[in-house]
Structures are given as structure tokens and as C-alpha cells.
Design an enzyme around this catalytic site. Sequence first.
Site, PDB file in Angstrom:
ATOM      1  N   HIS A 185       0.821  -1.215   0.000  1.00 46.37           N
ATOM      2  CA  HIS A 185       0.000   0.000   0.000  1.00 46.37           C
ATOM      3  C   HIS A 185       0.854   1.263   0.000  1.00 46.37           C
ATOM      4  CE1 HIS A 185      -3.439   2.493   0.322  1.00 46.37           C
ATOM      5  NE2 HIS A 185      -4.217   1.653   0.968  1.00 46.37           N
ATOM      6  N   ASP A 232      -9.871  -8.091 -16.988  1.00 42.88           N
ATOM      7  CA  ASP A 232     -10.164  -9.130 -17.978  1.00 42.88           C
ATOM      8  C   ASP A 232      -8.853  -9.568 -18.623  1.00 42.88           C
ATOM      9  OD1 ASP A 232     -11.061 -10.755 -20.034  1.00 42.88           O
ATOM     10  OD2 ASP A 232     -12.664  -9.405 -20.662  1.00 42.88           O
TER      11      ASP A 232
END
Length: 440
Positions: free
Chosen positions: A161, A378
Site C-alpha cells: 500500500h 479481464d
Amino acid sequence: MAESIEIPDCHYPKEPILVSPITPTPTHTLYLSNLDDQKFLRFTSKYLYVFRKSIAVETLAASLSRVLVEYYPLAGRVRAGAGNDGEKLEVDCNGEGALLVEAHVDLTADRFLQGGRKPNRSWRKLLYRVEEQSFVDTPPLVIQVTRLSCGGMILCTAINHCVCDAIAAAQFLQAWGLFTSKPDAHLPMNAFHDRSILKPREPLRIEFSHPEFSSPPPQENLSDFILSQPLAPVSVTFTGAQVLRLKKQCEPSVKCTSFEVLAWHIWRSWIKALEPPPSLRTKLLFSMSVRKKLEPELPNGYFGNGFIMACAETSVEELISSNSNCAIFKSLQEAKNRVDDGYVRSMIDLLEERRVKPDMSSTLVISPLTKVGFEELDFGEGKPLHMGYLVSEIYCLLLPVVGDLNAFTMLMSVPQGIAERFHQYCTEDLDDAKNVDAEN
């Protein structure tokens, strides 16, 4: 509440590999801004995807090697910088590589989805555990591709992070997906790595009070109770119709967003379940992008942490009162409106002067991961069946619901003794109640 599925042991046919950029990348030390290396951000964001069809690990490794040319800090290593007693972190952009591992498990995608989407400890098997001494020693990008017995796959990514926030992580993942499905494609957006735009001012100018960091009186504390017993995950999916019904609880003169009304509802339900004294002051911290708030704006493709925690504050009595709904909505909106260039610069300067942490004594933290494109990933065989988080924490995540832009899934952990009560408060008085919890 539905119980989540126990994940069988994973089989690892090969040793993990380090995937380095396919061509040479800049070798330098990357400065991390004060928004990047805050102490409360020193963890990895563990995203989980379920796909109907799997992609060969060799194909994923090849496309990862390509995308790491653009996102080369993820192939480096986070380290403590010189000076400041090692408090300041930086990225050694050395091209060492991201860690990629393949696993197999006797589980189908449908069984995983039907068995409940609330994480439990067995889910940690879906992400390879790096045996390092500290957070700093772990590669900033760790990926496990778990092949399922049905031909599908579960993809888990652990992203440091301190290197990037959710918006930047989604940007990277979409770029990886594009290079996998279309190896000759050109990225629609280049990554921007220079963090110097967020350096502190000289001299420092702390011009605001920053209530997100202020400490309460010693007696005002819920965190001791929250951490005094085992935590239990609670997952609730709110449909678009349910969000609309919540909005109708506010006066027509107060226009509120879906996030604002859900934040109010979850905060209120959390406090009601905890049953603290009415006079207690409670805070709501929620992550808010500042990419368009700064002057100049952060460049498109900014690959770092471009958010701060906005803060709303009220008493328990006012929060749970049915007559105070609009006042709470207004306080949330005021917290958002307070965030401008001056406020962000003041916070950066404060963090330079003192390595302070947000006040967590009686505070709920909400991190919205919707509307940033996570669910669009995707690799060429279709979008995910499910996008979520590998673990449940005491802060609240708002996750996207694949295929429904108006729905939100809340995931957070609360003390085991109040989990049922918290779930009840989150779901009561909502129509279409049978669809509220994703797996009831």
C-alpha cells in the site's frame, strides 16, 4: 449469516518465480511522499478474483513481465531510507521482480461462490506466504494463481500500500489484463511515478486542526473493547433499491450520494451494535481521492497514494437519533468539502513534522473500493465472477458487485459478540431483505 467456505490445502507444482521487467527499467531510488509511507499504510492490499476460465501461468508471467516495464516500482523493493532513524521509506527500483506462484486446489468456482464470500483464515491459502522478517523485506507485488478443478482460477494479488493506492492498483491490474489479452496493445494511460509534487513545503505550514489525528480524552475509547475478543467478519450486499430507500430517510433539501448514505448507515449500525455511552464522541474516517483537489492536479496515471482520510465527528447520541440524520449527512459533506489543496498540503506538512497516526480510539474507517475499475479486470477470457478481498479487517471495505454498478458489498470484522447484532442493524428496515446478505 452464511458461513464461508473452508479452502482445501493448495498444491504447488513448481517453486515460486520472480518476474522481472522484460526490458531494462530505470534504476534509482524512488521518493515516497508523506501520504505514501504513513505508518497506518504499512500493509499489503490483498485483492481476490474468481474467474470462470483460467489463463496459463506462462502467459500471465509473460504479460506481467511486459507491464512491469511501465510499473517498474512494483518490481523493486521497499526499504528504510537513510536518516530519520529509518522512519522514512523509499523504493529501490532495482528490477528484482514480482513474486508469482502457481497453485492447484480441489475446488470449483461455483462451490467457492455458493459457500459464502466472507473470508476466514483458510482463505490465506490462496496467497503464497513470503517468509521474510518484516513488511519491508517482502516484495511489493506477490501473486498467486490458483487453478480450480472446474477449469477456472482464483487470482490473489498482494500489493504494497505504500507504493500505490486502490486507484493506482486498479490501473496496474487493468494494464496487466490488457497485455495478457492483447500482447501488442498500447496502454491507454502511462504510469506517472514522480512523487515530488507531494513533498512538504519549506517552511512547514500546518494551517488546519486535522481532527483525524487528534486524540480524545483518555476515557473515550472503544478500541480496547474491539480488540478484547476474537473478531468475526460481516458481509452485507446492498442493492441499488436498498441504497435508494436509505436516501429517502433524508430531507429532500439534502442531496446525498450513495457513498454518503451508506457511510452514515454503516457507522450508525456499528455504533448501535457496540452500545457505547451516549456522550462518547465518535469519528468516521473515509478515504477520499485528492487527485483532482490539488493545484495543480496530480497527473493522469499518477502511480502512488493520492488520497487522504477525511473526518466527520459527532456524539453517539446524535448519531443514533432518528432526528439527526440530515445533520450527520451534512457533517459528512462538510468533511469532504474541507479537503482542498491547502488542507492536503497542511496534512503533508503535519506528517513531516510528526509521524502521527489517525486517531482510532472510537473511530470507524471506511475505504471505498468501488468506482475505480477493479471489477473490469479481464485477461481475455471474460470479466471476473467475483471481485473481493482476501481478508477481513476492523476497517470497513466497500467492494464492487460484479455486473451491478448500483450495488455495494460491505466487508468488515467486528467483535464476535456483536457480529449478529451488527448484521441485524445493517439489514433491518430494508426492502428486498432476502437479498441483503450475499449468501443468506
